[in-house]
Design an enzyme around this catalytic site. Structure first.
Site, PDB file in Angstrom:
ATOM      1  N   PHE A  10      12.249   3.874  -0.967  1.00 27.93           N
ATOM      2  CA  PHE A  10      11.213   4.318  -0.044  1.00 27.93           C
ATOM      3  C   PHE A  10      10.178   3.233   0.204  1.00 27.93           C
ATOM      4  CE2 PHE A  10      12.627   8.293  -2.025  1.00 27.93           C
ATOM      5  CZ  PHE A  10      12.690   9.176  -0.940  1.00 27.93           C
ATOM      6  N   ASP A  11       9.824   3.049   1.477  1.00 23.51           N
ATOM      7  CA  ASP A  11       8.570   2.381   1.779  1.00 23.51           C
ATOM      8  C   ASP A  11       7.454   3.352   1.349  1.00 23.51           C
ATOM      9  OD1 ASP A  11       6.730   0.534   3.064  1.00 23.51           O
ATOM     10  OD2 ASP A  11       6.554   2.058   4.628  1.00 23.51           O
ATOM     11  N   PHE A  12       6.233   2.872   1.248  1.00 29.43           N
ATOM     12  CA  PHE A  12       5.143   3.757   0.815  1.00 29.43           C
ATOM     13  C   PHE A  12       4.192   4.101   1.958  1.00 29.43           C
ATOM     14  CE2 PHE A  12       1.103   4.732  -1.393  1.00 29.43           C
ATOM     15  CZ  PHE A  12       1.551   5.856  -2.083  1.00 29.43           C
ATOM     16  N   ASP A  13       3.447   3.111   2.443  1.00 30.11           N
ATOM     17  CA  ASP A  13       2.478   3.352   3.519  1.00 30.11           C
ATOM     18  C   ASP A  13       3.163   3.869   4.774  1.00 30.11           C
ATOM     19  OD1 ASP A  13       0.142   2.561   2.206  1.00 30.11           O
ATOM     20  OD2 ASP A  13       0.509   0.457   2.634  1.00 30.11           O
ATOM     21  N   ILE A 163      14.384   3.993   3.297  1.00 31.68           N
ATOM     22  CA  ILE A 163      13.658   4.901   4.184  1.00 31.68           C
ATOM     23  C   ILE A 163      12.309   4.294   4.529  1.00 31.68           C
ATOM     24  CG2 ILE A 163      12.664   7.212   4.420  1.00 31.68           C
ATOM     25  CD1 ILE A 163      14.996   6.977   1.639  1.00 31.68           C
TER      26      ILE A 163
END
Length: 217
Positions: A10-13, A163
């Protein structure tokens, strides 16, 4: 035939936590003081995704480190006031974790700031691996951070899904040889993410249940 997806990167922001307004307001404030009238809200939308170094090198290569420190200081001050949760994210992540899926965060943000955001969301222990900007030499879209996450998870590219909400995520996934999923709630819009040609488009975070249904229970 594609292998079942067992590993989620996963990306975060802008993917797990809505930090878009935080990022926009921080850039507008820092750049407004330095270069009055030069940057609009529309301009700074393009700075969502790349690392701070990549962004500030393009704006003012002579003062990159000073601008980064100014940004980080203000961003930390504004953080908790301006971030918000996306619908269903903590609940969905807990369910995915309970099913035995391997999960990592791969971000252009520093590890310390990612951990602060996860604590704010009440999910500090859900991720097996966190790869932040300060752990790699080359950030996304370079494949280095994704490959590091896969190595630490003991996973292969063939069973992984990246993602994210930006070109750095989708291009980084492709460069690392993993399948990719864009998120329709991206600040730049679903059409922009679709133009990057991810393998999947998530309308809601819970769509991941269907994509991972063949993974070991």
């Amino acid at each position: 035939m594609n292998k079942p997806i067992t590993t989620l990167l996963f990306d975060f922001d802008g993917t797990l936590l809505d930090t878009n307004e935080l990022i926009i307001q921080t850039f507008l404030s820092v750049l407004g003081r330095r270069y009055p009238g030069r940057f609009s809200r529309e301009d700074v939308m393009h700075f969502i995704g790349p690392s701070l170094k990549q962004t500030f090198e393009a704006i003012d290569p002579e003062n990159v480190e000073e601008l980064i420190e100014e940004y980080r200081s203000l961003n930390k001050t504004l953080h908790d006031e301006l971030v918000s949760e996306y619908d269903g994210v903590p609940e969905t992540l807990r369910l995915l974790k309970s099913r035995g899926l391997k999960m990592a965060i791969v971000s252009t943000k520093r590890r310390e700031t990612i951990l602060h955001g996860l604590n704010l969301m009440g999910i500090p222990d859900l991720f097996d691996v966190i790869v932040g900007l300060d752990q790699v030499t080359h950030p996304k879209p370079d494949p280095e951070p994704l490959k590091l996450a896969l190595e630490l998870l003991g996973s292969t590219p063939e069973e992984a899904l990246m993602i994210g909400d930006n070109s750095h995520d989708i291009d980084g996934g492709k460069n690392a040889g993993v399948r990719t999923a864009g998120v329709a709630w991206a600040a730049k819009g679903e059409a922009f993410i679709a133009s990057l040609e991810p393998d999947f488009m998530l309308q809601h975070i819970s769509d991941l249940h269907e994509l991972t249904k063949e993974a070991a229970q």
